[in-house]
Scaffold this active site. Structure first.
Site, mmCIF file in Angstrom:
data_model
loop_
_atom_site.group_PDB
_atom_site.id
_atom_site.type_symbol
_atom_site.label_atom_id
_atom_site.label_comp_id
_atom_site.label_asym_id
_atom_site.label_seq_id
_atom_site.Cartn_x
_atom_site.Cartn_y
_atom_site.Cartn_z
ATOM 1 N N ASP A 6 1.289 2.742 7.930
ATOM 2 C CA ASP A 6 0.105 1.949 7.553
ATOM 3 C C ASP A 6 0.472 0.591 6.954
ATOM 4 O O ASP A 6 0.574 0.435 5.736
ATOM 5 C CB ASP A 6 -0.800 2.723 6.598
ATOM 6 C CG ASP A 6 -2.197 2.103 6.530
ATOM 7 O OD1 ASP A 6 -2.373 0.965 7.015
ATOM 8 O OD2 ASP A 6 -3.102 2.748 5.999
ATOM 9 N N ASP A 61 0.837 -1.206 0.000
ATOM 10 C CA ASP A 61 0.000 0.000 0.000
ATOM 11 C C ASP A 61 0.871 1.255 0.000
ATOM 12 O O ASP A 61 0.555 2.241 0.677
ATOM 13 C CB ASP A 61 -0.945 -0.008 1.204
ATOM 14 C CG ASP A 61 -2.145 0.931 1.013
ATOM 15 O OD1 ASP A 61 -2.446 1.284 -0.147
ATOM 16 O OD2 ASP A 61 -2.770 1.302 2.014
ATOM 17 N N ASN A 73 0.897 7.438 2.618
ATOM 18 C CA ASN A 73 1.590 6.573 3.572
ATOM 19 C C ASN A 73 3.085 6.856 3.645
ATOM 20 O O ASN A 73 3.849 6.052 4.185
ATOM 21 C CB ASN A 73 1.336 5.094 3.231
ATOM 22 C CG ASN A 73 -0.100 4.696 3.511
ATOM 23 O OD1 ASN A 73 -0.781 5.326 4.322
ATOM 24 N ND2 ASN A 73 -0.578 3.659 2.846
ATOM 25 N N LYS A 130 1.915 4.617 -1.208
ATOM 26 C CA LYS A 130 1.276 5.735 -1.893
ATOM 27 C C LYS A 130 1.623 6.993 -1.109
ATOM 28 O O LYS A 130 2.103 6.912 0.041
ATOM 29 C CB LYS A 130 -0.238 5.530 -1.957
ATOM 30 C CG LYS A 130 -0.911 5.345 -0.605
ATOM 31 C CD LYS A 130 -2.401 5.069 -0.767
ATOM 32 C CE LYS A 130 -3.069 4.860 0.589
ATOM 33 N NZ LYS A 130 -4.529 4.613 0.440
ATOM 34 N N THR A 146 -4.875 0.936 -3.458
ATOM 35 C CA THR A 146 -5.477 2.089 -4.117
ATOM 36 C C THR A 146 -5.237 1.952 -5.619
ATOM 37 O O THR A 146 -4.079 1.856 -6.039
ATOM 38 C CB THR A 146 -4.838 3.392 -3.586
ATOM 39 O OG1 THR A 146 -4.998 3.421 -2.166
ATOM 40 C CG2 THR A 146 -5.499 4.612 -4.205
#
Length: 364
Positions: A166, A144, A149, A146, A185
């Site tokens: 995260d 994750d 984060n 991105k 995402t």
């Protein structure tokens, strides 16, 4: 194999040991608040994760998923990765006491700068790579990565210290164990996630390529008008370096991105190859000079940043209004009886997925 002690979360009231303060942020099923340990008075961040109350419910996080996140965080001790301090549990929540990262998002910080050379940009990218290198050495994939984060420990210095946060989707990749999932995402996920193929550490490297592309130009390589268009662009590896956005970008930087945005995971750069790339680690004075003289397109980056903030606010308000009307209609209640507010985790999560406004693709 999981250490049995990891799942033994403290059953005491977190409020007996920490003073809970202001809200710092929220996600789909979690709220993060600032907190202070009563003794010795140190500041932390408390992440309240809503537990799923039954197998049939879709609200909240399953206990085994929370345990996995905690198990992974317990294994991590690196300067570019958030640190887990303690874990508490009550009837409705599991509370992670985490290192307080108060400098905001990296992209927020960059949007305030007047100028940024590629040399400065690589100092941030290098920190991201160092954190991911530590994870991958332990066969842990973040899944994750991105902008939201990638946080700063303290923004009041010229090159702030980056922290990856995260780990809710993170997984330990085990030899001989096939792992597939559709998550993350859309804008940042790798083709193998979209195609529901076996996943590994390479998925993180794709995400780093997308993040680097956005950081250098303000444009987003695969983001389309719809989620379906975005996913189609990803599986087709449909991106380009538009001259409008990359006119001052070095070939070294473009080559770094090209080596990451490769569909075949066997040919995609590994973390070690990325760290050794001359854009990150120049091998001669000429390469170092190229980085120093090439600049990030901050003008477009700031433009997209402003749109991003406006779009997030607009999305939340519009979505709340739409869902409020839907709920009222569904349960046949009068307007003043509905009680629907804009605090739904789902609404915020959907809005967050629209954070970066992309350029409109040409029809050619």
């Amino acid at each position: 194999m999981r250490n049995p002690s990891m799942a033994a979360f403290k059953q005491q009231k977190v409020e007996d040991f920490y003073e809970i303060g202001e809200e710092l942020g929220s996600g789909q099923f979690a709220i993060v608040k600032k907190c202070r340990e009563i003794s010795p008075g140190l500041d932390y961040a408390a992440k309240f994760i809503k537990k799923r109350q039954s197998r049939t419910s879709r609200r909240g996080v399953r206990r085994e998923e929370i345990e996995r996140e905690v198990d992974i965080l317990q294994q991590l001790q690196h300067s570019n990765i958030i640190t887990l301090h303690d874990v508490y549990e009550n009837r409705t929540d599991v509370v992670l006491i985490l290192e307080l990262v108060s400098g905001g998002e990296l992209f927020d910080f960059l949007a305030q700068k007047e100028s940024l050379s590629e040399e400065e940009a690589t100092r941030f990218i290098k920190q991201i790579l160092d954190g991911v290198n530590y994870l991958h050495a332990k066969n842990i994939a973040h899944f994750d990565l991105k902008p939201e984060n990638i946080m700063l420990l303290d923004k009041n210095i010229s090159i702030p210290h980056i922290k990856l946060i995260d780990f809710g989707l993170a997984h330990k990749i085990e030899d001989g164990v096939e792992f597939k999932n559709i998550f993350g995402t859309p804008e940042f996920v790798a083709p193998e996630i979209v195609n529901y193929e076996p996943l590994g550490l390479a998925a993180d490297m794709w995400s780093i390529g997308v993040i680097t592309y956005i950081l250098l130009s303000g444009a987003s390589p695969f983001l389309g008008e719809t989620k379906q268009e975005t996913l189609a662009n990803i599986t087709a590896v449909n991106y380009e370096f538009d001259e409008e956005f990359f006119s001052h970008t070095s070939e070294l930087a473009k080559d770094f991105i090209r080596k990451l945005l490769v569909k075949d995971t066997r040919k995609r750069f590994t973390i070690q190859q990325a760290l050794s790339h001359p854009w990150i680690t120049p091998v001669d004075k000429q390469q170092a000079l190229v980085r120093r003289l090439s600049v990030v397109n901050l003008e477009n980056f700031k433009k997209q940043y402003a749109r991003r903030r406006w779009k997030l606010s607009f999305s939340i308000v519009a979505l709340c209004n739409h869902l409020s009307r839907s709920v009222k209609k569904k349960i046949f209640m009068k307007q003043d009886e509905s009680g629907r507010t804009c605090e739904s985790d789902t609404e915020e999560d959907i809005a967050k997925r629209k954070l970066i406004h992309s350029r409109r693709r040409s029809s050619t």
